[in-house]
Design a protein around this motif. Structure first.
Motif, PDB file in Angstrom:
ATOM      1  N   LYS A 529       0.818  -1.209   0.000  1.00 23.69           N
ATOM      2  CA  LYS A 529       0.000   0.000   0.000  1.00 23.69           C
ATOM      3  C   LYS A 529       0.855   1.263   0.000  1.00 23.69           C
ATOM      4  CE  LYS A 529      -4.244  -1.793   2.093  1.00 23.69           C
ATOM      5  NZ  LYS A 529      -5.177  -1.687   3.237  1.00 23.69           N
ATOM      6  N   GLU A 530       1.926   1.224   0.778  1.00 23.82           N
ATOM      7  CA  GLU A 530       2.816   2.379   0.841  1.00 23.82           C
ATOM      8  C   GLU A 530       3.452   2.649  -0.520  1.00 23.82           C
ATOM      9  OE1 GLU A 530       6.878   3.799   3.188  1.00 23.82           O
ATOM     10  OE2 GLU A 530       5.745   2.048   3.899  1.00 23.82           O
ATOM     11  N   LEU A 531       3.936   1.584  -1.174  1.00 24.12           N
ATOM     12  CA  LEU A 531       4.552   1.757  -2.483  1.00 24.12           C
ATOM     13  C   LEU A 531       3.517   2.186  -3.519  1.00 24.12           C
ATOM     14  CD1 LEU A 531       6.994   1.573  -4.349  1.00 24.12           C
ATOM     15  CD2 LEU A 531       6.536  -0.878  -4.617  1.00 24.12           C
ATOM     16  N   ALA A 532       2.316   1.587  -3.466  1.00 29.70           N
ATOM     17  CA  ALA A 532       1.264   1.944  -4.414  1.00 29.70           C
ATOM     18  C   ALA A 532       0.903   3.426  -4.295  1.00 29.70           C
ATOM     19  CB  ALA A 532       0.027   1.077  -4.180  1.00 29.70           C
ATOM     20  N   SER A 533       0.867   3.927  -3.058  1.00 24.99           N
ATOM     21  CA  SER A 533       0.562   5.351  -2.861  1.00 24.99           C
ATOM     22  C   SER A 533       1.623   6.232  -3.512  1.00 24.99           C
ATOM     23  CB  SER A 533       0.472   5.669  -1.364  1.00 24.99           C
ATOM     24  OG  SER A 533      -0.590   4.957  -0.770  1.00 24.99           O
ATOM     25  N   LEU A 534       2.882   5.832  -3.378  1.00 17.22           N
ATOM     26  CA  LEU A 534       3.965   6.598  -3.995  1.00 17.22           C
ATOM     27  C   LEU A 534       3.869   6.566  -5.518  1.00 17.22           C
ATOM     28  CD1 LEU A 534       6.957   5.479  -1.714  1.00 17.22           C
ATOM     29  CD2 LEU A 534       5.800   7.701  -1.715  1.00 17.22           C
ATOM     30  N   ILE A 535       3.522   5.400  -6.062  1.00 14.68           N
ATOM     31  CA  ILE A 535       3.392   5.289  -7.524  1.00 14.68           C
ATOM     32  C   ILE A 535       2.254   6.178  -8.018  1.00 14.68           C
ATOM     33  CG2 ILE A 535       2.934   3.728  -9.452  1.00 14.68           C
ATOM     34  CD1 ILE A 535       4.116   1.459  -7.778  1.00 14.68           C
ATOM     35  N   LEU A 536       1.143   6.168  -7.281  1.00 17.10           N
ATOM     36  CA  LEU A 536      -0.015   6.955  -7.706  1.00 17.10           C
ATOM     37  C   LEU A 536       0.236   8.456  -7.572  1.00 17.10           C
ATOM     38  CD1 LEU A 536      -2.859   4.722  -6.238  1.00 17.10           C
ATOM     39  CD2 LEU A 536      -2.341   5.118  -8.660  1.00 17.10           C
ATOM     40  N   GLU A 537       1.112   8.836  -6.640  1.00 19.30           N
ATOM     41  CA  GLU A 537       1.491  10.251  -6.563  1.00 19.30           C
ATOM     42  C   GLU A 537       2.246  10.678  -7.818  1.00 19.30           C
ATOM     43  OE1 GLU A 537       3.701  11.159  -3.074  1.00 19.30           O
ATOM     44  OE2 GLU A 537       2.129  10.510  -1.695  1.00 19.30           O
ATOM     45  N   GLN A 538       3.067   9.755  -8.322  1.00 22.30           N
ATOM     46  CA  GLN A 538       3.854  10.054  -9.516  1.00 22.30           C
ATOM     47  C   GLN A 538       3.023   9.860 -10.783  1.00 22.30           C
ATOM     48  OE1 GLN A 538       6.872  11.229  -9.361  1.00 22.30           O
ATOM     49  NE2 GLN A 538       7.411  11.239 -11.531  1.00 22.30           N
ATOM     50  N   TYR A 539       2.148   8.849 -10.774  1.00 21.47           N
ATOM     51  CA  TYR A 539       1.309   8.532 -11.947  1.00 21.47           C
ATOM     52  C   TYR A 539      -0.144   8.461 -11.492  1.00 21.47           C
ATOM     53  CZ  TYR A 539       5.926   6.966 -13.469  1.00 21.47           C
ATOM     54  OH  TYR A 539       7.268   6.900 -13.763  1.00 21.47           O
ATOM     55  N   PRO A 540      -0.779   9.608 -11.282  1.00 20.79           N
ATOM     56  CA  PRO A 540      -2.152   9.631 -10.743  1.00 20.79           C
ATOM     57  C   PRO A 540      -3.129   8.824 -11.595  1.00 20.79           C
ATOM     58  CG  PRO A 540      -1.176  11.829 -10.757  1.00 20.79           C
ATOM     59  CD  PRO A 540      -0.254  10.956 -11.529  1.00 20.79           C
ATOM     60  N   GLY A 541      -3.969   8.043 -10.911  1.00 18.61           N
ATOM     61  CA  GLY A 541      -5.006   7.277 -11.595  1.00 18.61           C
ATOM     62  C   GLY A 541      -4.503   6.089 -12.386  1.00 18.61           C
ATOM     63  N   ASP A 542      -3.293   5.605 -12.112  1.00 20.15           N
ATOM     64  CA  ASP A 542      -2.748   4.454 -12.847  1.00 20.15           C
ATOM     65  C   ASP A 542      -3.663   3.253 -12.634  1.00 20.15           C
ATOM     66  OD1 ASP A 542      -1.105   1.974 -13.270  1.00 20.15           O
ATOM     67  OD2 ASP A 542       0.420   3.457 -13.812  1.00 20.15           O
ATOM     68  N   ALA A 543      -4.318   2.815 -13.723  1.00 11.94           N
ATOM     69  CA  ALA A 543      -5.332   1.767 -13.621  1.00 11.94           C
ATOM     70  C   ALA A 543      -4.736   0.439 -13.148  1.00 11.94           C
ATOM     71  CB  ALA A 543      -6.018   1.582 -14.975  1.00 11.94           C
ATOM     72  N   GLN A 544      -3.546   0.110 -13.611  1.00  8.97           N
ATOM     73  CA  GLN A 544      -2.947  -1.171 -13.223  1.00  8.97           C
ATOM     74  C   GLN A 544      -2.666  -1.215 -11.726  1.00  8.97           C
ATOM     75  OE1 GLN A 544       0.646  -2.179 -15.337  1.00  8.97           O
ATOM     76  NE2 GLN A 544       0.888  -4.144 -14.317  1.00  8.97           N
ATOM     77  N   VAL A 545      -2.142  -0.129 -11.192  1.00  9.42           N
ATOM     78  CA  VAL A 545      -1.851  -0.085  -9.759  1.00  9.42           C
ATOM     79  C   VAL A 545      -3.145  -0.152  -8.958  1.00  9.42           C
ATOM     80  CG1 VAL A 545      -0.877   1.325  -7.908  1.00  9.42           C
ATOM     81  CG2 VAL A 545       0.289   1.182 -10.114  1.00  9.42           C
ATOM     82  N   LEU A 546      -4.156   0.554  -9.402  1.00  4.82           N
ATOM     83  CA  LEU A 546      -5.440   0.535  -8.687  1.00  4.82           C
ATOM     84  C   LEU A 546      -6.053  -0.858  -8.684  1.00  4.82           C
ATOM     85  CD1 LEU A 546      -6.920   3.915  -9.979  1.00  4.82           C
ATOM     86  CD2 LEU A 546      -6.122   3.406  -7.650  1.00  4.82           C
ATOM     87  N   ARG A 547      -5.870  -1.589  -9.771  1.00  2.00           N
ATOM     88  CA  ARG A 547      -6.382  -2.960  -9.801  1.00  2.00           C
ATOM     89  C   ARG A 547      -5.586  -3.872  -8.864  1.00  2.00           C
ATOM     90  NH1 ARG A 547      -6.610  -2.100 -15.444  1.00  2.00           N
ATOM     91  NH2 ARG A 547      -4.641  -3.240 -15.688  1.00  2.00           N
ATOM     92  N   MET A 548      -4.294  -3.599  -8.728  1.00  2.00           N
ATOM     93  CA  MET A 548      -3.438  -4.488  -7.936  1.00  2.00           C
ATOM     94  C   MET A 548      -3.684  -4.353  -6.437  1.00  2.00           C
ATOM     95  SD  MET A 548       0.141  -4.074 -10.054  1.00  2.00           S
ATOM     96  CE  MET A 548       1.106  -5.135  -9.006  1.00  2.00           C
ATOM     97  N   VAL A 549      -3.957  -3.128  -5.985  1.00  2.00           N
ATOM     98  CA  VAL A 549      -4.096  -2.941  -4.547  1.00  2.00           C
ATOM     99  C   VAL A 549      -5.105  -1.827  -4.292  1.00  2.00           C
ATOM    100  CG1 VAL A 549      -2.147  -1.330  -4.475  1.00  2.00           C
ATOM    101  CG2 VAL A 549      -2.818  -2.551  -2.394  1.00  2.00           C
ATOM    102  N   GLN A 550      -5.887  -1.986  -3.243  1.00  2.00           N
ATOM    103  CA  GLN A 550      -6.844  -0.962  -2.854  1.00  2.00           C
ATOM    104  C   GLN A 550      -6.124   0.033  -1.954  1.00  2.00           C
ATOM    105  OE1 GLN A 550     -10.043  -0.693  -3.855  1.00  2.00           O
ATOM    106  NE2 GLN A 550      -9.607  -2.432  -5.225  1.00  2.00           N
ATOM    107  N   VAL A 551      -6.103   1.290  -2.343  1.00  2.00           N
ATOM    108  CA  VAL A 551      -5.397   2.303  -1.567  1.00  2.00           C
ATOM    109  C   VAL A 551      -6.418   3.195  -0.869  1.00  2.00           C
ATOM    110  CG1 VAL A 551      -3.766   4.193  -1.679  1.00  2.00           C
ATOM    111  CG2 VAL A 551      -3.500   2.242  -3.187  1.00  2.00           C
TER     112      VAL A 551
END
Length: 551
Positions: A529-551
């Motif tokens: 979750k921590e890493l996913a949040s960082l990725i989404l900060e850099q790439y907002p709304g990244d569909a693949q990350v959102l599918r992988m983990v609920q943030v």
């Protein structure tokens, strides 16, 4: 040999210099030593491939790599007339810490430090040439002391060279003591101790150096930071002694004396800036040392420094002119010595280019090395760069040249496999015959590993990449392909080990998503979750990350 030491009447040292940097290409202290003159010491390994004193000293002085500061060989080849000379201050392309110190009102003195002749910020320093002149004033070395260091069957020329180097060490120690005990001691002091490597065994040289270093440290104020860059001895499997580059730190609020991860050589230059309280300019490596707390660098101080120069040398023209010299030429235009000077420079820079993945520069440099020296490693560096640049046509030509020059070598088999199709049984047989432990060219280990993974030799592939990582000869692609294979084969713990720090900085999306996948496979929901949040900060709304983990 005479020893220079302080007398009992010598007054205690003042708080100057605040920083002393000592560099040697030999052993100065054993790694087992954890204190000296009552001061704690910690030893930290250094990431450096080639150890040439001018390159090492200038990398520390500038805090940037050799490609940036330009000093990468023991001699400079003059483009005007192909003469050889020692590096001078004018040859440096990047300013040194003593320039910044001078701007802050601090005085630096260096002793026998390469590439400093003509430096306006070192008016009181003792240049290598000045040290050579001082040697003529010293008494003849003591024969009995020499006999304890140099074997009787040592060739006469080597005895003369070793004797001269030992006398040079005594001269430098003498000048350092005089400076430290002077009322005009500098704020920063840099000392180079040129060790007689390969002339005197390490196990003999260390007892010669340790008391002299201890005596020198006793002349330095306890408040001072002492940074020693040297080769402490290590016992090899065959019982012989060898050394590996190490930073020994004396003084400061040291955190631990345990094992530490290797540091970059250039980070030592950044540490000098910070310890001296001098603004650390942009481009200089900021050290992140867990073993020694350092002052923070202020963003407003990280300005582009004055004095940066472009390399104006036409290296391709220089290579051509050297190769046009008659092979039997001697004297000033000695072809073999000119070739040696260029090869030394290009060989030093090549390892730096691999570490920094500057493939375009490595392509040109590898081509020059093939023309100048033509060893298998030179062909490989050229091939390695072309493969990373995906230049398939040029790669095929370079591989044909290696096959013609060195058929049947392990490195040749690896190079040929780069152009083979998956499922090629002949290629599988070639790769299977290569033992990673017997591969002399370390930069080829990662490529061997990736090829083995591609051709179904998974165990050998993982072993080769593991060896590349251990030898610090891997590139991120090696780690990523190994981690992906281990994840695919349900080995997430091993996959995370191979990833190392890759993917944490989230600036390369695909790598961070691979790390995220590994964390999820490990069941580390919090870390994911921590890493996913960082990725989404850099790439907002990244569909693949959102599918992988609920943030």
């Amino acid at each position: 040999m005479s020893e220079d030491s302080r007398t009992r009447d010598t007054p205690p040292p003042t708080s100057r210099p605040s920083i002393v940097v000592i560099i040697s290409d030999g052993p100065l202290l054993d790694r087992g030593v954890d204190s000296i003159t009552g001061r704690a010491i910690i030893h930290v390994p250094i990431l450096v491939t080639n150890w040439l004193l001018p390159m090492v000293a200038t990398t520390i002085a500038t805090g940037v790599d050799p490609m940036t500061h330009g000093i990468a060989s023991t001699a400079i080849l003059e483009p005007t007339d192909l003469s050889r000379r020692a590096p001078e201050a004018e040859d440096r392309l990047y300013p040194c810490f003593w320039t910044g110190a001078a701007g802050s009102g601090l005085r630096t003195v260096t002793i026998d430090w390469p590439a400093t002749v003509g430096d306006p910020d070192l008016p009181d320093s003792i240049s290598p040439g000045a040290v050579s002149s001082l040697l003529r004033e010293r008494p003849e070395p003591d024969a009995s002391a020499l006999s304890q260091l140099i074997d009787q069957n040592t060739p006469g020329d080597d005895v003369q060279r070793a004797t001269l180097l030992l006398a040079r060490l005594e001269t430098v120690f003498s000048e350092a003591h005089a400076l430290l005990n002077s009322p005009e001691a500098p704020d920063l002091l840099g000392i180079v101790l040129r060790g007689p490597r390969k002339l005197i065994p390490v196990e003999r040289m260390l007892p010669f150096m340790e008391p002299r270093i201890e005596n020198l440290i006793s002349s330095i104020a306890e408040q001072s930071h002492v940074l020693i860059v040297h080769h402490p001895p290590m016992e090899a499997a065959d019982g012989s002694m060898s050394g590996s580059p190490t930073l020994s730190v004396i003084g400061g609020q040291q955190v631990s004396s345990g094992e530490h991860l290797p540091i970059h050589l250039r980070s030592i230059g950044g540490a000098v800036y910070l310890l001296a309280g001098v603004p650390c300019p942009a481009g200089v490596t900021l050290p992140r040392w867990p073993f020694l707390p350092l002052p923070e660098a202020r963003n407003e101080d990280r300005l582009i420094p004055a004095g940066i120069k472009e390399d104006s040398t036409d290296w391709n023209d220089l290579v051509n002119r050297v190769l046009e010299l008659p092979e039997d030429s001697e004297g000033k235009l000695d072809r073999s010595r000119c070739v040696q000077t260029l090869v030394e420079r290009f060989n030093t820079l090549s390892m730096n280019l691999v570490q920094n993945r500057r493939w375009n520069s490595l392509e040109q440099l590898g081509e020059w090395l093939v023309r100048l020296r033509g060893l298998p490693v030179d062909y490989w560096l050229h091939i390695y760069s072309l493969e990373r640049l995906d230049k398939r046509d040029e790669l095929a030509v370079a591989i044909d040249a290696l096959v013609s020059a060195f058929p049947g070598l392990r490195i040749t088999a690896i190079a040929e496999s780069l152009l083979s199709a998956e499922g090629d049984e002949a290629t599988v047989a070639k790769l299977d015959a290569v033992n990673p432990g017997e591969l002399g060219i370390e930069t080829a280990l990662g490529t061997l590993g990736r090829l083995c993974l591609r051709f179904g030799l998974e165990e050998k592939g993982i072993a080769a990449i593991s060896m590349a990582i251990e030898k610090r000869a891997s590139i991120p692609t090696d780690r990523i392909e190994a981690a992906q294979h281990l994840l695919d084969t349900q080995q997430p713990e091993a996959a995370l080990r191979f990833m190392g720090p890759l993917g944490r900085d989230v600036y390369k999306r695909e790598i961070s998503i691979l790390r995220l996948s590994i964390l999820l496979a490990l069941g580390d929901s919090e870390g994911a979750k921590e890493l996913a949040s960082l990725i989404l900060e850099q790439y907002p709304g990244d569909a693949q990350v959102l599918r992988m983990v609920q943030v």
